[in-house]
Write a protein that holds these residues in place. Structure first.
Motif, mmCIF file in Angstrom:
data_model
loop_
_atom_site.group_PDB
_atom_site.id
_atom_site.type_symbol
_atom_site.label_atom_id
_atom_site.label_comp_id
_atom_site.label_asym_id
_atom_site.label_seq_id
_atom_site.Cartn_x
_atom_site.Cartn_y
_atom_site.Cartn_z
ATOM 1 N N SER A 1 0.279 4.142 1.063
ATOM 2 C CA SER A 1 0.222 3.104 2.102
ATOM 3 C C SER A 1 -1.185 2.876 2.633
ATOM 4 O O SER A 1 -1.492 1.785 3.124
ATOM 5 N N GLN A 2 -2.061 3.885 2.550
ATOM 6 C CA GLN A 2 -3.419 3.747 3.066
ATOM 7 C C GLN A 2 -4.425 3.357 1.983
ATOM 8 O O GLN A 2 -5.622 3.369 2.232
ATOM 9 N N PRO B 1 -3.915 -5.109 2.310
ATOM 10 C CA PRO B 1 -3.051 -4.170 1.557
ATOM 11 C C PRO B 1 -3.090 -4.478 0.051
ATOM 12 O O PRO B 1 -3.203 -5.636 -0.365
#
Length: 674
Positions: free
Chosen positions: A337-338, A346
């Motif tokens: 997710s990071q 993203p």
């Protein structure tokens, strides 16, 4: 052949051979210590047998549990002389140890879908299974960590507890984990190596003479090349060495099947007629050739797999439905997710892969993950497939940022020189005009006194003429002093903006260097209490004043960043001691711990990254001081402050140009420095 070679080994031992060495074995982990058809073999066993031949002593293998063997080694009455265990690097066991036999490591294993573990801090708060008495357990006794340790008797017990979610993580030794993973397909490797260790032979201290003989023999084997032969035999063929037991079972099954087929073929051959004999032989020959071809293909595939596994960068092959067709187990970041674009957008792996497959065009982009930078490349390959390459380029990004910052600083230097030139013109006019005003006021004062006698009620700007003249004279002095101060700062800025010349080392006054740096940082220093202590006469060194200004400015600015404005105090000092000249910058700020203190001159290391710090300041200062053949001494205490002392070689007075003496002490308390 195996048993025949063993028989020759036994017969080659002289009749007068000494008592056998009892070698304790606890593992069934290929390729180190394992058993095939009741015969103990493996790298450690064969290495010990080679040592026994050199020592003229037979080797007896005795298999016990790991805990039993460890207990035996602490007893002088044990029936086992020596065992092979893993010890953490730089840690010594209580027992006597040999030279390192073979390197290994331990890492974290979790269930599929869990987060990747980058370091020890990611284990905080987790339940971690650790084999009792193993080298991971030994390491953690000296390096305690903030997580719950769950002691198990075997690594396999830890894997079973992980499957039942009784623990969150298993810290397992590499060879054992690779053997266990095929039995537990939902368990995956979740980190790089966390602990490095080495196999060593261990014995009770009472067997120290025996261990010395084993060490000497081990070194002879390394010199003669026998050790390298054993390493190549047991570790040089790739991943199949770790699953050799299951491979033997498969080969045994295949052999049985082939035997049955051969027997049926023989019956069929005899039942039909002898006319088919030549055809049967031809078929047998064809079968043999196919086996040879399959073996070559298998060997080539294994070699290719070893090459792919050895690639240091992540490589993964997906199809259009985002099924992972192959991976070298380095692609966990792709779906984290990071993990995002450098601008914070993203990253969608599935969308990018499908776009590349549809467009048949490659995709290359720079990504960010925490404080790291990565480059992702996606290339179309076979029909409806794409390969994803993941490579870390943090260092290249830092170098690019440093180059951009250096370019900006160079442009700022050129701009500063131009601005300084433009400011100098009006400043000169102000100084010249103030001098004219002062002379005019002297000439006008007698006329004003005469006019006041004629008109006693005459006022100048609402003030009595005498008070007005005093105020005007004071204002002239203040304006003139301020203009001169502007001129000094501009001159200092012009010198600071000049290009660095490594050969431009001249006689330089350390007091003047401190004063210039003090004036250039006046805006930062005005918030703190500043004490300046200058030696009289000033220490003289050979150096580049501009570069020394840069060093002092950087140290003063660092001191300002480390302090609280309510009670911050900075002490600047120059001194002479023998032939050494000193400059020190001392503050009562936050200070540094030992770990930070060791790394302050490393490029790109900074504790102020979130505030825009680049980590290059002290690195550049260190380079400048090395060019001046000087030394920087740093003392710091956490929450008490730091002191940076620069030590130079002073030059004799006759070698330097004369400098006017400077007062030895000045104090400034939260006011702009004049």
């Amino acid at each position: 052949m195996k048993y025949f070679a063993l028989l020759l080994l036994i017969l080659s031992i002289p009749a007068n051979a000494e008592e056998a060495i009892v070698f304790g074995v606890h593992s069934t982990t290929a390729p180190l210590e394992w058993r095939d058809n009741g015969v103990d073999q493996g790298f450690n066993v064969e290495l010990m047998e080679s040592i026994g031949l050199l020592l003229n002593k037979p080797i007896t293998v005795r298999r016990k549990t790991f805990q039993q063997l460890v207990s035996d080694m602490h007893s002088s009455d044990s029936d086992v002389d020596v065992i092979a265990v893993v010890s953490p690097v730089n840690f010594r066991r209580e027992l006597a140890q040999s030279d390192p036999v073979y390197a290994t490591h331990a890492k974290a294993f979790t269930l599929q879908g869990e987060d990747y573990i980058d370091n020890w801090s990611d284990l905080v708060g987790k339940r971690v299974a650790i084999k009792n008495g193993a080298f991971v357990d030994i390491f953690l006794k000296n390096q305690p960590q903030d997580f719950t340790q769950v002691k198990v008797d075997l690594y396999e017990t830890g894997f079973q507890m992980l499957m039942s979610k009784e623990v969150d993580v298993v810290l397992a030794e590499n060879f054992v984990a690779r053997r266990l993973q095929p039995k537990y397909p939902s368990v995956r490797s979740a980190s790089d190596a966390l602990i490095f260790g080495a196999f060593t032979f261990v014995s009770h201290p009472a067997n120290a003479p025996l261990l010395k003989e084993i060490n000497d023999a081990l070194r002879q084997l390394k010199i003669s090349g026998e050790y390298d032969r054993l390493v190549n035999k047991w570790f040089g063929m790739g991943r199949e060495k770790f699953d050799i037991t299951s491979t033997h079972q498969k080969m045994l099954t295949l052999s049985i099947v082939i035997s049955i087929i051969s027997a049926m073929g023989m019956l069929y051959t005899f039942s039909v007629s002898r006319s088919l004999k030549y055809r049967s032989e031809a078929l047998a020959l064809e079968l043999q050739q196919r086996k040879i071809a399959e073996q070559k293909i298998r060997s080539l595939s294994q070699q290719f797999q070893a090459v792919l596994d050895g690639i240091p960068h992540g490589m993964t092959i997906f199809d259009k439905q985002m099924q992972c067709l192959w991976s070298n187990d380095n692609n966990q970041l792709l779906t984290h997710s990071q993990f995002h674009y450098i601008d914070g957008t993203p990253f969608d792996l599935a969308e990018s892969v499908k776009s590349v497959i549809d467009s048949k065009k490659s995709f290359i982009a720079d990504m960010g993950y925490l404080a790291q930078y990565w480059q992702v490349q996606i290339h179309p390959i076979a029909d409806e497939q794409a390969v994803v390459l993941l490579e870390e380029n943090t260092e290249q990004q830092h170098l690019r940022q440093a180059n951009d910052e250096a370019s900006r600083l160079a442009s700022l230097g050129e701009l500063s020189a131009g601005v300084a030139h433009e400011i100098n013109n009006p400043t000169g006019i102000i100084i010249h005009s103030i001098a004219l005003f002062a002379e005019a006021m002297k000439d006008l004062q007698p006329a004003a006194e005469y006019y006041q006698q004629q008109n006693p009620f005459w006022l100048i700007a609402g003030l009595d003429p005498q008070a007005a003249f005093a105020e005007i004279n004071h204002s002239n002095e203040v304006v003139e002093e301020s203009a001169k101060r502007i001129s000094r700062i501009v001159n200092d800025l012009k010198c600071y903006a000049l290009p660095n010349l490594s050969a431009n080392h001249q006689a330089t006054s350390l007091n003047e260097v401190v004063q210039v740096a003090q004036r250039l940082t006046a805006n930062q220093l005005k918030r703190f209490q500043v004490t300046v202590e200058l030696a009289d006469p000033s220490p003289i060194i050979k150096g580049d004043a501009q570069q020394l200004h840069q060093v002092l400015i950087n140290l003063i600015q660092n001191a300002c960043h480390a302090m609280d404005t309510t009670n911050g105090h900075i002490h600047l000092r120059t001194a002479m001691k023998g032939k050494a000249a000193y400059v020190s910058v001392e503050d009562n700020g936050s200070g540094m711990d030992k770990a930070t203190l060791k790394r302050i001159t490393e490029p790109f290391f900074t504790t102020r990254r979130s505030y825009g710090g680049s980590g290059l300041g002290l690195s550049v200062c260190s380079r400048i001081l090395k060019e001046h053949h000087s030394e920087m001494k740093v003392t710091s205490t956490l929450n008490q402050g730091s002191q940076f002392t620069l030590v130079f070689s002073a030059i004799e007075p006759e070698q330097s140009a004369p400098f006017s003496p400077i007062s030895s002490s000045t104090t400034n308390s939260r006011k702009p420095i004049q």
